[in-house]
Design a protein around this motif. Structure first.
Motif, mmCIF file in Angstrom:
data_model
loop_
_atom_site.group_PDB
_atom_site.id
_atom_site.type_symbol
_atom_site.label_atom_id
_atom_site.label_comp_id
_atom_site.label_asym_id
_atom_site.label_seq_id
_atom_site.Cartn_x
_atom_site.Cartn_y
_atom_site.Cartn_z
ATOM 1 N N UNK A 8 -12.530 -4.396 -9.605
ATOM 2 C CA UNK A 8 -11.732 -5.248 -8.729
ATOM 3 C C UNK A 8 -10.272 -5.283 -9.142
ATOM 4 N N UNK A 9 -10.023 -5.229 -10.444
ATOM 5 C CA UNK A 9 -8.653 -5.292 -10.930
ATOM 6 C C UNK A 9 -8.557 -4.519 -12.240
ATOM 7 N N UNK A 10 -7.461 -3.784 -12.425
ATOM 8 C CA UNK A 10 -7.290 -2.997 -13.637
ATOM 9 C C UNK A 10 -7.376 -1.509 -13.363
ATOM 10 N N UNK A 11 -7.476 -0.729 -14.417
ATOM 11 C CA UNK A 11 -7.531 0.721 -14.301
ATOM 12 C C UNK A 11 -8.643 1.266 -15.192
ATOM 13 N N UNK A 12 -9.141 2.444 -14.805
ATOM 14 C CA UNK A 12 -10.183 3.083 -15.591
ATOM 15 C C UNK A 12 -9.978 4.595 -15.565
ATOM 16 N N UNK A 25 -18.419 16.874 -16.227
ATOM 17 C CA UNK A 25 -17.330 17.494 -16.988
ATOM 18 C C UNK A 25 -15.980 17.352 -16.278
ATOM 19 N N UNK A 26 -15.844 16.292 -15.485
ATOM 20 C CA UNK A 26 -14.570 16.040 -14.804
ATOM 21 C C UNK A 26 -14.052 14.647 -15.163
ATOM 22 N N UNK A 27 -12.754 14.478 -14.997
ATOM 23 C CA UNK A 27 -12.129 13.208 -15.358
ATOM 24 C C UNK A 27 -11.320 12.687 -14.178
ATOM 25 N N UNK A 28 -11.412 11.386 -13.940
ATOM 26 C CA UNK A 28 -10.733 10.755 -12.821
ATOM 27 C C UNK A 28 -10.033 9.487 -13.318
ATOM 28 N N UNK A 29 -8.913 9.151 -12.694
ATOM 29 C CA UNK A 29 -8.214 7.900 -12.981
ATOM 30 C C UNK A 29 -8.207 7.055 -11.709
ATOM 31 N N UNK A 30 -8.670 5.822 -11.826
ATOM 32 C CA UNK A 30 -8.743 4.946 -10.673
ATOM 33 C C UNK A 30 -8.098 3.611 -10.988
ATOM 34 N N UNK A 80 -11.754 -0.461 -6.534
ATOM 35 C CA UNK A 80 -12.406 0.828 -6.320
ATOM 36 C C UNK A 80 -13.873 0.694 -6.706
ATOM 37 N N UNK A 81 -14.672 1.649 -6.277
ATOM 38 C CA UNK A 81 -16.096 1.650 -6.620
ATOM 39 C C UNK A 81 -16.498 3.049 -7.061
ATOM 40 N N UNK A 82 -17.377 3.122 -8.045
ATOM 41 C CA UNK A 82 -17.935 4.392 -8.513
ATOM 42 C C UNK A 82 -19.447 4.287 -8.393
ATOM 43 N N UNK A 83 -20.039 5.158 -7.598
ATOM 44 C CA UNK A 83 -21.488 5.182 -7.385
ATOM 45 C C UNK A 83 -22.062 6.389 -8.115
ATOM 46 N N UNK A 84 -23.031 6.155 -8.997
ATOM 47 C CA UNK A 84 -23.571 7.214 -9.843
ATOM 48 C C UNK A 84 -25.078 7.366 -9.617
ATOM 49 N N UNK A 134 -24.167 12.025 -16.066
ATOM 50 C CA UNK A 134 -23.507 11.751 -17.346
ATOM 51 C C UNK A 134 -22.125 11.174 -17.056
ATOM 52 N N UNK A 135 -21.821 10.027 -17.671
ATOM 53 C CA UNK A 135 -20.553 9.367 -17.384
ATOM 54 C C UNK A 135 -20.099 8.544 -18.573
ATOM 55 N N UNK A 136 -18.813 8.275 -18.621
ATOM 56 C CA UNK A 136 -18.220 7.416 -19.632
ATOM 57 C C UNK A 136 -16.936 6.833 -19.076
ATOM 58 N N UNK A 137 -16.458 5.734 -19.659
ATOM 59 C CA UNK A 137 -15.293 5.050 -19.127
ATOM 60 C C UNK A 137 -14.336 4.651 -20.244
ATOM 61 N N UNK A 138 -13.039 4.663 -19.933
ATOM 62 C CA UNK A 138 -12.004 4.065 -20.773
ATOM 63 C C UNK A 138 -11.234 3.107 -19.874
#
Length: 289
Positions: free
Chosen positions: A53-57, A63-68, A72-76, A81-85
């Motif tokens: 809802x707020x902030x960045x990830x 094997x791909x990287x995305x900045x959001x 936003x929503x991420x459906x897996x 395989x996934x990870x977040x910063x």
């Protein structure tokens, strides 16, 4: 260890096989505990939805990287395989649910939800603020229902869960309109993907998949071309090479062992296939990680 670490909920050792499993938490409740860094992992048999809802990830998906940036929503889909910063104090919700809880029943809602379960989806909620506000409200209602159950909780939870997912499904651009013929094709493609998950290591050919699905191979191929823009054979090879990339990235296994685990009798043939499809040899791919 041949694959990425598997969790029911990240950082927890417990294993849940309940077909009714559903968990919802505030994004910060777990991420803060791990310093806003969620290492690469996966959830077998579990669908996961991150609503930022707020902030960045910075999201790592396979094997791909995305900045959001939120909202936003991420459906897996299960097994991704996934990870977040996250930036500190990012806000949102994380929902984890058993795949069977979302797909059971032949109702129209099930058909509408399948695009969320086929492939990872990144949805920008900034373009539709009314939808964003409704989704946030539904998440709040679902969290309240799970924390303070009342009479008819199971029904209410099911309705709220479907409402959240249907709101997200509306944001996905599907080719052509939704008619009876396309619904049947989506149903066929969903069954194909489910069977592929079980059999991709056995290297079935397309006629064998078609026989198991009780359709003609030409019909299966048409459905794949229309909805995935790939041939049925390309879909099978993409799934096989996705697992190959995961194993090369998350294990120290020799390439020959990766090849044998994926059903190849000849590691050299596996290396040629991998390079033809990915553009790098397995060793070159591993060296770039």
């Amino acid at each position: 260890m041949g694959r990425a670490p598997e969790f029911t909920l990240y950082g927890d050792d417990s294993c849940v096989m309940d077909a009714e499993f559903l968990h919802l938490e505030l994004l910060g409740s777990r991420s803060r505990r791990f310093g806003w860094e969620i290492a690469d992992h996966c959830h077998r048999g579990l669908f996961q939805l991150l609503c930022l809802l707020d902030g960045e990830v910075k999201a790592r998906i396979d094997d791909r990287e995305y900045r959001l940036s939120g909202p936003a929503a991420i459906c897996l889909p299960p097994g991704t395989v996934h990870g977040y910063s996250f930036v500190e104090e990012a806000q949102g919700f994380v929902l984890t649910a058993a795949e069977r809880l979302l797909t059971r029943g032949p109702d129209q809602a099930g058909a509408l939800l399948r695009p969320l379960l086929r492939t990872p989806r990144l949805l920008d909620l900034r373009r539709d603020w009314p939808a964003r506000e409704r989704i946030e409200s539904l998440f709040g209602q679902l969290l309240a229902e799970l924390c303070w159950p009342q009479r008819g909780q199971d029904l209410m939870v099911g309705w709220l869960l479907k409402a959240i997912l249907l709101m997200l499904a509306r944001l996905i651009d599907e080719p052509d309109g939704a008619g009876a013929a396309q619904a049947a094709e989506r149903e066929l493609l969903a069954r194909f993907h489910a069977l592929l998950e079980e059999r991709y290591r056995e290297h079935w050919d397309i006629p064998r998949y078609a026989d198991a699905l009780c359709v003609a191979a030409s019909r299966l191929n048409r459905a794949c071309l229309k909805l995935s823009r790939k041939t049925a054979f390309a879909v099978t090879q993409e799934r096989l090479m996705l697992e190959a990339r995961r194993m090369l990235a998350y294990s120290a296994w020799p390439i020959s062992r990766v090849a044998y685990d994926l059903g190849f009798n000849d590691p050299a043939y596996f290396c040629r296939r991998f390079k033809r499809q990915i553009g790098l040899s397995p060793s070159e791919f591993r060296a770039r990680i």
